[in-house]
Design a protein around this motif. Sequence first.
Motif, PDB file in Angstrom:
ATOM      1  N   MET A   1       0.850  -1.196   0.000  1.00 24.19           N
ATOM      2  CA  MET A   1       0.000   0.000   0.000  1.00 24.19           C
ATOM      3  C   MET A   1       0.882   1.241   0.000  1.00 24.19           C
ATOM      4  O   MET A   1       1.857   1.327   0.736  1.00 24.19           O
ATOM      5  CB  MET A   1      -0.884   0.012   1.250  1.00 24.19           C
ATOM      6  N   ASN A   2       0.547   2.205  -0.850  1.00 24.49           N
ATOM      7  CA  ASN A   2       1.253   3.471  -0.851  1.00 24.49           C
ATOM      8  C   ASN A   2       0.280   4.579  -1.226  1.00 24.49           C
ATOM      9  O   ASN A   2      -0.919   4.349  -1.404  1.00 24.49           O
ATOM     10  CB  ASN A   2       2.457   3.425  -1.820  1.00 24.49           C
ATOM     11  N   PHE A   3       0.776   5.807  -1.349  1.00 26.60           N
ATOM     12  CA  PHE A   3      -0.103   6.931  -1.640  1.00 26.60           C
ATOM     13  C   PHE A   3      -0.803   6.766  -2.985  1.00 26.60           C
ATOM     14  O   PHE A   3      -1.937   7.225  -3.160  1.00 26.60           O
ATOM     15  CB  PHE A   3       0.687   8.243  -1.604  1.00 26.60           C
ATOM     16  N   THR A   4      -0.143   6.121  -3.935  1.00 23.99           N
ATOM     17  CA  THR A   4      -0.772   5.893  -5.239  1.00 23.99           C
ATOM     18  C   THR A   4      -2.035   5.051  -5.088  1.00 23.99           C
ATOM     19  O   THR A   4      -3.077   5.352  -5.680  1.00 23.99           O
ATOM     20  CB  THR A   4       0.215   5.194  -6.194  1.00 23.99           C
ATOM     21  N   HIS A   5      -1.953   3.987  -4.281  1.00 26.48           N
ATOM     22  CA  HIS A   5      -3.127   3.142  -4.051  1.00 26.48           C
ATOM     23  C   HIS A   5      -4.255   3.931  -3.393  1.00 26.48           C
ATOM     24  O   HIS A   5      -5.435   3.734  -3.713  1.00 26.48           O
ATOM     25  CB  HIS A   5      -2.749   1.951  -3.174  1.00 26.48           C
ATOM     26  N   LEU A   6      -3.892   4.812  -2.462  1.00 30.87           N
ATOM     27  CA  LEU A   6      -4.910   5.615  -1.794  1.00 30.87           C
ATOM     28  C   LEU A   6      -5.574   6.583  -2.768  1.00 30.87           C
ATOM     29  O   LEU A   6      -6.793   6.814  -2.702  1.00 30.87           O
ATOM     30  CB  LEU A   6      -4.291   6.383  -0.621  1.00 30.87           C
ATOM     31  N   ILE A   7      -4.788   7.143  -3.687  1.00 32.21           N
ATOM     32  CA  ILE A   7      -5.348   8.042  -4.706  1.00 32.21           C
ATOM     33  C   ILE A   7      -6.273   7.257  -5.641  1.00 32.21           C
ATOM     34  O   ILE A   7      -7.358   7.729  -5.998  1.00 32.21           O
ATOM     35  CB  ILE A   7      -4.212   8.725  -5.497  1.00 32.21           C
ATOM     36  N   TYR A   8      -5.858   6.048  -6.038  1.00 35.43           N
ATOM     37  CA  TYR A   8      -6.709   5.196  -6.873  1.00 35.43           C
ATOM     38  C   TYR A   8      -8.040   4.931  -6.178  1.00 35.43           C
ATOM     39  O   TYR A   8      -9.114   5.015  -6.779  1.00 35.43           O
ATOM     40  CB  TYR A   8      -6.013   3.860  -7.148  1.00 35.43           C
ATOM     41  N   PHE A   9      -7.960   4.599  -4.886  1.00 34.37           N
ATOM     42  CA  PHE A   9      -9.168   4.311  -4.120  1.00 34.37           C
ATOM     43  C   PHE A   9     -10.075   5.539  -4.068  1.00 34.37           C
ATOM     44  O   PHE A   9     -11.289   5.451  -4.270  1.00 34.37           O
ATOM     45  CB  PHE A   9      -8.793   3.867  -2.707  1.00 34.37           C
ATOM     46  N   GLN A  10      -9.477   6.701  -3.808  1.00 32.22           N
ATOM     47  CA  GLN A  10     -10.261   7.928  -3.695  1.00 32.22           C
ATOM     48  C   GLN A  10     -10.982   8.248  -5.008  1.00 32.22           C
ATOM     49  O   GLN A  10     -12.154   8.675  -5.003  1.00 32.22           O
ATOM     50  CB  GLN A  10      -9.353   9.086  -3.283  1.00 32.22           C
ATOM     51  N   LYS A  11     -10.296   8.044  -6.134  1.00 37.59           N
ATOM     52  CA  LYS A  11     -10.913   8.302  -7.433  1.00 37.59           C
ATOM     53  C   LYS A  11     -12.045   7.309  -7.712  1.00 37.59           C
ATOM     54  O   LYS A  11     -13.087   7.684  -8.268  1.00 37.59           O
ATOM     55  CB  LYS A  11      -9.870   8.231  -8.541  1.00 37.59           C
ATOM     56  N   ALA A  12     -11.854   6.051  -7.330  1.00 40.42           N
ATOM     57  CA  ALA A  12     -12.892   5.047  -7.524  1.00 40.42           C
ATOM     58  C   ALA A  12     -14.141   5.397  -6.720  1.00 40.42           C
ATOM     59  O   ALA A  12     -15.270   5.234  -7.186  1.00 40.42           O
ATOM     60  CB  ALA A  12     -12.378   3.666  -7.131  1.00 40.42           C
ATOM     61  N   VAL A  13     -13.931   5.913  -5.507  1.00 38.61           N
ATOM     62  CA  VAL A  13     -15.061   6.352  -4.682  1.00 38.61           C
ATOM     63  C   VAL A  13     -15.750   7.550  -5.327  1.00 38.61           C
ATOM     64  O   VAL A  13     -16.985   7.635  -5.397  1.00 38.61           O
ATOM     65  CB  VAL A  13     -14.577   6.719  -3.256  1.00 38.61           C
ATOM     66  N   GLN A  14     -14.957   8.488  -5.831  1.00 39.50           N
ATOM     67  CA  GLN A  14     -15.488   9.715  -6.415  1.00 39.50           C
ATOM     68  C   GLN A  14     -16.386   9.437  -7.624  1.00 39.50           C
ATOM     69  O   GLN A  14     -17.462  10.033  -7.763  1.00 39.50           O
ATOM     70  CB  GLN A  14     -14.335  10.636  -6.820  1.00 39.50           C
ATOM     71  N   TYR A  15     -15.946   8.516  -8.496  1.00 37.99           N
ATOM     72  CA  TYR A  15     -16.673   8.265  -9.737  1.00 37.99           C
ATOM     73  C   TYR A  15     -17.638   7.084  -9.638  1.00 37.99           C
ATOM     74  O   TYR A  15     -18.546   6.956 -10.471  1.00 37.99           O
ATOM     75  CB  TYR A  15     -15.686   8.038 -10.886  1.00 37.99           C
ATOM     76  N   GLY A  16     -17.431   6.194  -8.649  1.00 37.91           N
ATOM     77  CA  GLY A  16     -18.314   5.045  -8.516  1.00 37.91           C
ATOM     78  C   GLY A  16     -18.249   4.107  -9.686  1.00 37.91           C
ATOM     79  O   GLY A  16     -19.176   3.314  -9.922  1.00 37.91           O
ATOM     80  N   SER A  17     -17.167   4.184 -10.430  1.00 39.80           N
ATOM     81  CA  SER A  17     -17.020   3.372 -11.638  1.00 39.80           C
ATOM     82  C   SER A  17     -15.546   3.132 -11.910  1.00 39.80           C
ATOM     83  O   SER A  17     -14.741   4.080 -11.897  1.00 39.80           O
ATOM     84  CB  SER A  17     -17.656   4.087 -12.834  1.00 39.80           C
ATOM     85  N   ILE A  18     -15.193   1.887 -12.159  1.00 40.56           N
ATOM     86  CA  ILE A  18     -13.815   1.543 -12.493  1.00 40.56           C
ATOM     87  C   ILE A  18     -13.395   2.239 -13.779  1.00 40.56           C
ATOM     88  O   ILE A  18     -12.311   2.822 -13.872  1.00 40.56           O
ATOM     89  CB  ILE A  18     -13.648   0.009 -12.636  1.00 40.56           C
ATOM     90  N   HIS A  19     -14.246   2.197 -14.801  1.00 35.07           N
ATOM     91  CA  HIS A  19     -13.894   2.757 -16.114  1.00 35.07           C
ATOM     92  C   HIS A  19     -13.723   4.270 -16.055  1.00 35.07           C
ATOM     93  O   HIS A  19     -12.763   4.818 -16.608  1.00 35.07           O
ATOM     94  CB  HIS A  19     -14.963   2.376 -17.148  1.00 35.07           C
ATOM     95  N   LYS A  20     -14.625   4.982 -15.374  1.00 34.25           N
ATOM     96  CA  LYS A  20     -14.523   6.438 -15.285  1.00 34.25           C
ATOM     97  C   LYS A  20     -13.305   6.862 -14.470  1.00 34.25           C
ATOM     98  O   LYS A  20     -12.594   7.803 -14.837  1.00 34.25           O
ATOM     99  CB  LYS A  20     -15.796   7.008 -14.664  1.00 34.25           C
ATOM    100  N   ALA A  21     -13.068   6.148 -13.365  1.00 38.56           N
ATOM    101  CA  ALA A  21     -11.908   6.481 -12.531  1.00 38.56           C
ATOM    102  C   ALA A  21     -10.608   6.196 -13.269  1.00 38.56           C
ATOM    103  O   ALA A  21      -9.659   6.984 -13.199  1.00 38.56           O
ATOM    104  CB  ALA A  21     -11.968   5.690 -11.222  1.00 38.56           C
ATOM    105  N   ALA A  22     -10.563   5.065 -13.980  1.00 39.11           N
ATOM    106  CA  ALA A  22      -9.354   4.705 -14.732  1.00 39.11           C
ATOM    107  C   ALA A  22      -9.064   5.738 -15.812  1.00 39.11           C
ATOM    108  O   ALA A  22      -7.906   6.102 -16.055  1.00 39.11           O
ATOM    109  CB  ALA A  22      -9.519   3.315 -15.354  1.00 39.11           C
ATOM    110  N   ARG A  23     -10.123   6.234 -16.461  1.00 46.44           N
ATOM    111  CA  ARG A  23      -9.949   7.264 -17.499  1.00 46.44           C
ATOM    112  C   ARG A  23      -9.365   8.536 -16.890  1.00 46.44           C
ATOM    113  O   ARG A  23      -8.483   9.169 -17.468  1.00 46.44           O
ATOM    114  CB  ARG A  23     -11.293   7.552 -18.162  1.00 46.44           C
TER     115      ARG A  23
END
Length: 317
Positions: A1-23
Motif C-alpha cells: 500500500m502506498n499513496f498511489t493506491h490511496l489516490i486510486y481508491f479515492q478516485k474510484a469512490v469519487q466516480y463510482g465506476s472503475i472505467h470512469k476512474a481509470a480514465r
Amino acid sequence: MNFTHLIYFQKAVQYGSIHKAARELFITPSGLSMALNNLEKELGYLLFVRSKKGLSLTPEGEDFASDVDIILGMQNKWSEVGKRIRMPDKIALKIAVIPAVYNSVLGPFVAENATLENPIHIVAHEHTCAEINQALMNRQMRYAITSFNKGDDKSLAIMADNLGLDFVFLAEDSYSVYVGKASPLYHETMCHAKDLVNWTGASMGHDSINQFDSQRFFDQKHLLFFHNQSFLLQKVATSTCFAILPSLLRHNPLCKSGALHRLTFSEAVTPVCYALIRPTKDNITSQENTFMQALIDYFSCAMDDELEEEGLFKCLS
C-alpha cells in the motif's frame, strides 16, 4: 500500500465506476481493478460492493474513505507548504527522523514555520533508528531525531561525539495502546496486556532495538508486522487491531480526527527517549541554530500534557 493506491481508491469512490476512474487516472480499467483488489487483500476486508451499476462502499469502505481523505488532505497540505518555501535563497536543512516523530509533530512544525521570511527549508527523511545511525556514521546526514530505550543513551552520545556532533536530549516518553473505532476498547481509558490477548496486534517488523517489544506480551502468531508506520496506523484505524506505540503519536492526524483512540497501557515498560543529533553550534549558521532551537522548543511543547490542552500550535506564541 502506498499513496498511489490511496489516490486510486479515492478516485474510484469519487466516480463510482472503475472505467470512469481509470480514465481520469490515465490507467487501464484492469490495472485499476487489480490495484483495488490488492488493497483489499492487504487490508483484509472488502472496500467495495461491485455490481453492474458500478461501485458502492461497504461500511468498512466508508470508514476507510474518511481516513484516506484525512491522509491525502494532509499530504496535499504539506506539499503546498513545500512549494511555498522552495525559494532560491532558502537554506535546505536535511534531517533524518524516526517514524514516531515523522508521523506526529514534524509535519505541523514544518507547516508552522513555512513562511517566506523563514530562511530555512526543512527536508525530512523518515528512517529507522538503525538507518539513522548508519547515515550519521557515513556522514550522509548531519541532523537527526532518533530514539533509544531509557538508560541506553551512552553509546549514542559517544557516537555523536566521535563524529563531532552534539547529542541533545529531547524528552522521555511512555508507550500507549492505540485502537480504532471498531475495537471494543475504543471508549476505554486504560487497558492491561490481558485485555489485548484476544485481539490481533500491529507491530513494526524492523529495527526491533529501541522500540516496544510486542512479543514480550503477545504470541507472535497474533501479531501483524508492518514496515511502514503510516500503513500500520491506517490498519489499526480501520480494524479491530491494536498497536502499542509511543504516546507522542497522539498528535497524528488519525488521533486528532478520532479515527484512532489512545489508551494508557498499565504494564511496566521501559520508556523511550528522543534525542536530536546536530552539528556543534560553531559549525552551523546562526539561522540554522535558531531553527534547531525552535524545533527543540516545539518538541518540548508537544510532550507537555498541560500545554497540549491549550493547543500545540499556541504553545510558542
